[in-house]
Scaffold this motif. Structure first.
Motif, PDB file in Angstrom:
ATOM      1  N   MET A 107     -10.112  -6.678   3.186  1.00 17.81           N
ATOM      2  CA  MET A 107      -9.792  -5.349   2.645  1.00 17.81           C
ATOM      3  C   MET A 107      -8.535  -4.789   3.326  1.00 17.81           C
ATOM      4  N   GLN A 108      -7.604  -4.308   2.518  1.00 20.29           N
ATOM      5  CA  GLN A 108      -6.339  -3.789   3.054  1.00 20.29           C
ATOM      6  C   GLN A 108      -6.504  -2.319   3.457  1.00 20.29           C
ATOM      7  N   HIS A 109      -6.196  -2.004   4.709  1.00 16.92           N
ATOM      8  CA  HIS A 109      -6.331  -0.625   5.188  1.00 16.92           C
ATOM      9  C   HIS A 109      -4.960   0.037   5.266  1.00 16.92           C
ATOM     10  N   PRO A 110      -4.902   1.359   5.073  1.00 13.71           N
ATOM     11  CA  PRO A 110      -3.611   2.052   5.186  1.00 13.71           C
ATOM     12  C   PRO A 110      -3.053   1.961   6.601  1.00 13.71           C
ATOM     13  N   ASP A 111      -1.763   2.138   6.723  1.00 10.45           N
ATOM     14  CA  ASP A 111      -1.068   2.121   8.007  1.00 10.45           C
ATOM     15  C   ASP A 111      -1.533   3.312   8.862  1.00 10.45           C
ATOM     16  N   ASP A 112      -1.546   3.140  10.198  1.00  9.33           N
ATOM     17  CA  ASP A 112      -1.984   4.224  11.101  1.00  9.33           C
ATOM     18  C   ASP A 112      -1.146   5.492  10.921  1.00  9.33           C
ATOM     19  N   ARG A 113       0.167   5.299  10.792  1.00 11.31           N
ATOM     20  CA  ARG A 113       1.056   6.470  10.650  1.00 11.31           C
ATOM     21  C   ARG A 113       0.718   7.260   9.394  1.00 11.31           C
ATOM     22  N   GLU A 114       0.427   6.521   8.342  1.00  6.30           N
ATOM     23  CA  GLU A 114       0.084   7.170   7.073  1.00  6.30           C
ATOM     24  C   GLU A 114      -1.228   7.944   7.226  1.00  6.30           C
ATOM     25  N   LEU A 115      -2.191   7.329   7.900  1.00 11.61           N
ATOM     26  CA  LEU A 115      -3.489   7.990   8.113  1.00 11.61           C
ATOM     27  C   LEU A 115      -3.329   9.267   8.952  1.00 11.61           C
ATOM     28  N   LEU A 116      -2.500   9.163   9.985  1.00 12.52           N
ATOM     29  CA  LEU A 116      -2.283  10.331  10.856  1.00 12.52           C
ATOM     30  C   LEU A 116      -1.550  11.445  10.108  1.00 12.52           C
ATOM     31  N   TYR A 117      -0.602  11.045   9.268  1.00  8.07           N
ATOM     32  CA  TYR A 117       0.131  12.037   8.470  1.00  8.07           C
ATOM     33  C   TYR A 117      -0.827  12.768   7.522  1.00  8.07           C
ATOM     34  N   LEU A 118      -1.675  11.984   6.861  1.00  9.72           N
ATOM     35  CA  LEU A 118      -2.653  12.580   5.926  1.00  9.72           C
ATOM     36  C   LEU A 118      -3.640  13.495   6.654  1.00  9.72           C
ATOM     37  N   PHE A 119      -4.010  13.086   7.846  1.00 13.58           N
ATOM     38  CA  PHE A 119      -4.976  13.885   8.624  1.00 13.58           C
ATOM     39  C   PHE A 119      -4.420  15.276   8.907  1.00 13.58           C
ATOM     40  N   LYS A 120      -3.101  15.358   9.061  1.00 16.90           N
ATOM     41  CA  LYS A 120      -2.501  16.661   9.381  1.00 16.90           C
ATOM     42  C   LYS A 120      -2.378  17.560   8.145  1.00 16.90           C
ATOM     43  N   GLN A 121      -2.547  16.989   6.956  1.00 20.54           N
ATOM     44  CA  GLN A 121      -2.566  17.804   5.729  1.00 20.54           C
ATOM     45  C   GLN A 121      -4.013  18.252   5.489  1.00 20.54           C
ATOM     46  N   SER A 122      -4.240  19.546   5.518  1.00 18.60           N
ATOM     47  CA  SER A 122      -5.634  20.026   5.465  1.00 18.60           C
ATOM     48  C   SER A 122      -6.389  19.536   4.225  1.00 18.60           C
ATOM     49  N   ASP A 123      -5.657  19.325   3.112  1.00 21.38           N
ATOM     50  CA  ASP A 123      -6.327  18.870   1.887  1.00 21.38           C
ATOM     51  C   ASP A 123      -6.843  17.433   2.012  1.00 21.38           C
ATOM     52  N   HIS A 124      -6.158  16.638   2.829  1.00 24.67           N
ATOM     53  CA  HIS A 124      -6.492  15.210   2.914  1.00 24.67           C
ATOM     54  C   HIS A 124      -7.165  14.853   4.247  1.00 24.67           C
ATOM     55  N   ARG A 125      -7.459  15.859   5.012  1.00 28.99           N
ATOM     56  CA  ARG A 125      -7.975  15.647   6.375  1.00 28.99           C
ATOM     57  C   ARG A 125      -9.206  14.718   6.405  1.00 28.99           C
ATOM     58  N   GLU A 126     -10.197  15.073   5.610  1.00 32.60           N
ATOM     59  CA  GLU A 126     -11.452  14.306   5.639  1.00 32.60           C
ATOM     60  C   GLU A 126     -11.265  12.902   5.078  1.00 32.60           C
ATOM     61  N   LYS A 127     -10.415  12.806   4.052  1.00 34.22           N
ATOM     62  CA  LYS A 127     -10.164  11.493   3.448  1.00 34.22           C
ATOM     63  C   LYS A 127      -9.463  10.573   4.459  1.00 34.22           C
ATOM     64  N   ALA A 128      -8.502  11.148   5.188  1.00 36.18           N
ATOM     65  CA  ALA A 128      -7.774  10.374   6.193  1.00 36.18           C
ATOM     66  C   ALA A 128      -8.714   9.946   7.320  1.00 36.18           C
TER      67      ALA A 128
END
Lengths: 233, 182
Positions: free
Chosen positions: B1-22
């Motif tokens: 299974m291909q996982h997203p890049d760490d930087r992408e996950l951290l960026y998404l985490f900082k967006q409140s809308d995508h926090r939980e998904k990240a």
């Protein structure tokens, strides 16, 4: 699964035996565990967040609170006009309590007069300088006495004892002439002279009256086996 | 299974809308690696599950302060290792026994595993690992099973590479001796 070549080489250098052991651990876990873990963690986090706030307020309550209060204060209900004047509204700095008239003007005077009165009631009696001096001397004497007693008790006196131990009495007596010894004995009181002949003869008197058989019998009756003469002596 | 890049996950985490998904993405990406790391230290699955949940809760609380100059992977391993050792420390205090008793307790947990087979080398190796001192146990499992480079391990355990190499060397020798004598 093959191990990383660097790690395998390192292991073989340390121990060929361990390098030959399986590189997979034997533990197992249900495959469904991975699907539920994220949901489990999310539930824990929500529980934790929910646990921080027990009560909740309606939306917008705090943003409208100040306006609500102000509007109630400025448009007061005429029915409340009869309420007492000293009823204090929230946020007002007016104190609802009252003090007697002129209380603060008279406060400093009343405190000063109380202090003066207290000072007069309990005068401090000073000890006379002479008595104080004598008490100091007595204390100094007591301390000196304790120090002397302590020095006497705790000083090591073994030195004088050791000097006595080293005295060679028999050698010194041997060096004396007979005339010197005789003159020393004559100069001593009678109590130090040897036991007189008459006194010692009294001890032998009962023995003289006993027969030889009686003496032999006495010795046999009171014979201590531990005092048996050693053979050959 | 291909996982997203760490930087992408951290960026998404900082967006409140995508926090939980990240955050769910971070869990999915690292859950297996971290689980096995924790499991090899605490042995029992239920204990490993408790520790791992605590690890991810700590990550959720601290991820805002995560400095991106270090790798997310290293940071997660650091939290997981500390959490596992804290768990073992608490177990020791709770049962009021000495360290050697805790180690023998871990060996008992190995033996109590429903798949345990005393004749298999992989289980003997697990028993050997549980005889090691705490630090050597961590170093050995990180190197032997996770194949972690000393440089990264140094950041995880805050220990010099030289000291880690020495610990690994001692651990391997002790395990060899243990297995040959048992």
């Amino acid at each position: 699964m093959d191990r990383n070549i660097d790690i395998q080489n390192e292991l073989e250098e340390i121990s060929a035996f361990v390098a030959g052991l399986p590189s997979q651990h034997p533990y197992q876990v249900d495959a469904s565990y991975w699907d539920t873990l994220a949901a489990g963690v999310a539930a824990q986090i929500h529980l934790q967040t929910a646990g921080n706030v027990t009560y909740s307020a309606p939306p917008g309550y705090f943003s409208n609170l100040a306006e609500t209060i102000l509007s109630r204060v400025t448009h007061a209900d005429p029915a409340s006009a009869n309420e007492p004047e000293h009823l204090v509204l929230p946020g007002s700095s007016i104190m609802p309590y009252e003090v007697p008239a002129q209380y603060f003007e008279q406060l400093s005077n009343s405190i000063t007069s109380r202090i003066t009165r207290q000072a007069q009631q309990a005068p401090v009696v000073q000890m006379k300088p002479k008595i104080r001096q004598m008490a100091a001397y007595a204390a100094a004497a007591a301390v000196a006495a304790i120090m002397v007693a302590g020095a006497f008790l705790f000083t090591d006196n073994s030195e004088s004892y050791s000097s006595l131990k080293d005295l060679d009495v028999s050698g010194s007596v041997a060096r004396l002439s007979e005339a010197e010894i005789e003159s020393y004995l004559n100069s001593q009181p009678a109590s130090l002279s040897p036991v007189k002949e008459e006194e010692s003869s009294d001890m032998q008197a009962p023995l003289r009256n006993m027969s030889e058989d009686e003496i032999q019998q006495y010795l046999q009756e009171n014979n201590d086996p531990a005092e048996q003469p050693v053979k050959g002596i | 299974m291909q996982h997203p890049d760490d930087r992408e996950l951290l960026y998404l985490f900082k967006q409140s809308d995508h926090r939980e998904k990240a955050f769910t993405g971070i869990i999915k990406k690292y859950q297996e690696k971290l689980y096995w790391h924790v499991r090899r230290l605490v042995v029992d699955h239920d204990d490993a599950n408790d520790v791992l949940q605590n690890v991810f809760i700590k990550v959720w609380n601290a991820l805002d302060n995560f400095r991106e100059d270090s790798q997310l992977y290293t940071w997660l391993y650091r939290i997981a290792t500390n959490e596992s050792l804290t768990f073992l420390e608490q177990q020791k205090k709770r049962s009021a026994v000495s360290l050697s008793d805790v180690e023998s307790g871990l060996s008992n947990k190995v033996i109590a595993d429903k798949h345990f087979d005393a004749n298999k080398l992989e289980w003997k190796l697990q028993l050997g690992i549980q005889q090691l001192p705490e630090k050597q146990r961590v170093v050995f499992t990180l190197r032997y099973y996770d194949e972690m480079p000393y440089e990264e391990m140094s950041r995880v355990l805050d220990t010099s590479e030289g000291a880690l190499k020495a610990s690994y060397h001692h651990a391997v020798k002790k395990i060899e001796e243990f297995i040959k004598n048992h």
